[in-house]
Design an enzyme around this catalytic site. Structure first.
Site, PDB file in Angstrom:
ATOM      1  N   SER A  29     -89.866  74.046  44.368  1.00  0.00           N
ATOM      2  CA  SER A  29     -90.454  74.694  45.503  1.00  0.00           C
ATOM      3  C   SER A  29     -90.980  76.109  45.131  1.00  0.00           C
ATOM      4  O   SER A  29     -91.445  76.964  45.998  1.00  0.00           O
ATOM      5  CB  SER A  29     -89.327  75.174  46.596  1.00  0.00           C
ATOM      6  OG  SER A  29     -88.809  73.691  47.106  1.00  0.00           O
ATOM      7  N   SER A  63     -82.720  73.203  52.426  1.00  0.00           N
ATOM      8  CA  SER A  63     -82.800  74.713  52.825  1.00  0.00           C
ATOM      9  C   SER A  63     -83.352  74.918  54.218  1.00  0.00           C
ATOM     10  O   SER A  63     -82.650  75.494  55.012  1.00  0.00           O
ATOM     11  CB  SER A  63     -83.783  75.487  51.871  1.00  0.00           C
ATOM     12  OG  SER A  63     -83.209  75.424  50.698  1.00  0.00           O
ATOM     13  N   THR A  64     -84.214  73.960  54.751  1.00  0.00           N
ATOM     14  CA  THR A  64     -84.755  73.817  56.145  1.00  0.00           C
ATOM     15  C   THR A  64     -83.683  73.606  57.029  1.00  0.00           C
ATOM     16  O   THR A  64     -83.628  73.825  58.236  1.00  0.00           O
ATOM     17  CB  THR A  64     -86.016  72.878  56.133  1.00  0.00           C
ATOM     18  OG1 THR A  64     -86.888  73.457  55.383  1.00  0.00           O
ATOM     19  CG2 THR A  64     -86.560  72.771  57.505  1.00  0.00           C
ATOM     20  N   LYS A  73     -87.465  68.301  43.118  1.00  0.00           N
ATOM     21  CA  LYS A  73     -88.201  68.762  43.705  1.00  0.00           C
ATOM     22  C   LYS A  73     -88.481  70.466  43.481  1.00  0.00           C
ATOM     23  O   LYS A  73     -87.536  71.149  43.094  1.00  0.00           O
ATOM     24  CB  LYS A  73     -87.382  69.087  45.351  1.00  0.00           C
ATOM     25  CG  LYS A  73     -88.212  69.748  46.418  1.00  0.00           C
ATOM     26  CD  LYS A  73     -87.253  70.141  47.525  1.00  0.00           C
ATOM     27  CE  LYS A  73     -88.190  71.092  48.624  1.00  0.00           C
ATOM     28  NZ  LYS A  73     -87.203  71.253  49.786  1.00  0.00           N
ATOM     29  N   GLY A 126     -92.462  71.166  46.307  1.00  0.00           N
ATOM     30  CA  GLY A 126     -91.637  71.721  47.656  1.00  0.00           C
ATOM     31  C   GLY A 126     -92.426  72.309  48.631  1.00  0.00           C
ATOM     32  O   GLY A 126     -91.522  72.737  49.427  1.00  0.00           O
TER      33      GLY A 126
END
Length: 322
Positions: free
Chosen positions: A193, A72-73, A191, A217
């Site tokens: 988040s 996402s980053t 992961k 996450g």
């Protein structure tokens, strides 16, 4: 057309990746800290591969287990398929061979996810991180998600890591689905988040017999996640405070809980600022302050307003980081 770097990596990967037989989940130990790297853009919104390599060189000075690319980053929804593959290819060439590369390969359809996962393997990914499909979230039942991930894992030449990020998808990967999927020989971990440590602990408890590895996450709940059995974290804040996030890992692993608690407290507000509060524009602005290249995001993400920028700065300065 695919760029020459991608074609070269694909030729090397076809025999290496597609013929791989998964002998067990311990074939890839994902324990450790990973920065989910950002995708740098030029002023004209093109991917800036030179700045990407510069950032990786600086991040390489910290004891990370590896790097997460196209999470996402990394603004993956705003990149074309070819850009996603080229970014992964460039990262693989830029980082040491002993550093793991986890590549985000999730797409909305199962077919597209399988194709992207195979392609990510061909350009050098060690494992695929697959986000939950969410556009038709009302129909994403446990059965639908189990079918989706099972098909992807069956056809993936590299291990699969489940990725649940409800803040972005509006969908939490159900615990019962995670437990079922943990039994697949090619699904090695997850992961999470969501930030619900009770849920993380329950997943770890219910998958303990499957050699299933859970990564936090976010650094905001990293200490708590270690306390309930997580093996590491994929932490956006590590893009700017890499040494501190790795120090928190070390304190947790060596049982120095009082020192870990103090450091964790000082990381909560900055972490919230670059994730939930200001998101990727906030993270990229902070990267500029700390000597990395953050630069602009792709539209429709916008730069911070002066008021937002000042609030962001205070979250770091009030905790002693600026």
């Amino acid at each position: 057309m695919l760029g020459p770097r991608i074609w070269a990596s694909m030729r090397q990967g076809l025999s290496r990746g597609l013929s791989r037989t998964v002998k067990g989940k311990k074939a890839v130990d994902i324990a450790g800290i990973y920065p989910p790297v950002t995708t740098p853009f030029t002023a004209t919104a093109e991917v800036d591969y030179g700045k990407l390599e510069e950032n990786l060189s600086k991040l390489g000075t910290f004891p990370f287990r590896g790097f997460v690319v196209q999470g996402s980053t990394g603004e993956f929804p705003f990149l074309t398929s070819l850009e996603r593959l080229e970014v992964v290819s460039r990262v693989r060439q830029a980082i040491p061979k002993d550093k793991l590369l986890l590549a985000g390969s999730g797409c909305e359809s199962t077919q597209a996810t399988v194709e992207m996962t195979v392609s990510m393997a061909q350009v050098g990914a060690d494992a695929a991180m697959v986000v939950t499909p969410c556009y038709y979230r009302g129909r994403m039942s446990s059965a639908a998600l189990i079918h989706h991930y099972t098909k992807v894992a069956d056809l993936s030449p590299i291990p699969v890591v489940l990725y649940s990020v409800p803040a972005n998808t509006g969908l939490d990967l159900p615990v019962d689905a995670v437990v079922t999927l943990s039994q697949h020989p090619n699904i090695i971990g997850m992961k999470d988040s969501g930030g619900d440590v009770t849920r993380i602990g329950l997943i770890i408890h219910k998958t303990s017999k499957q050699d299933f590895q859970v990564l936090a996450g976010s650094v905001g709940f990293l200490l708590a996640s270690y306390a309930v059995g997580a093996v590491g974290g994929i932490c956006g804040l590590a893009n700017v405070l890499g040494a501190q996030v790795c120090q928190l890992e070390r304190l947790c692993l060596t049982g120095q809980w009082e020192a870990a608690q103090k450091l964790q407290h000082r990381l909560i507000e900055p972490n919230t600022a670059v994730t939930r509060r200001f998101g990727i524009p906030g993270l990229k602005k902070t990267m500029d302050w700390f000597g990395y290249y953050g630069g602009p995001c792709r539209a429709p993400l916008q730069v911070l307003s002066p008021t937002e920028e000042e609030a962001l700065r205070l979250d770091f300065s009030n905790n002693g980081w600026l």
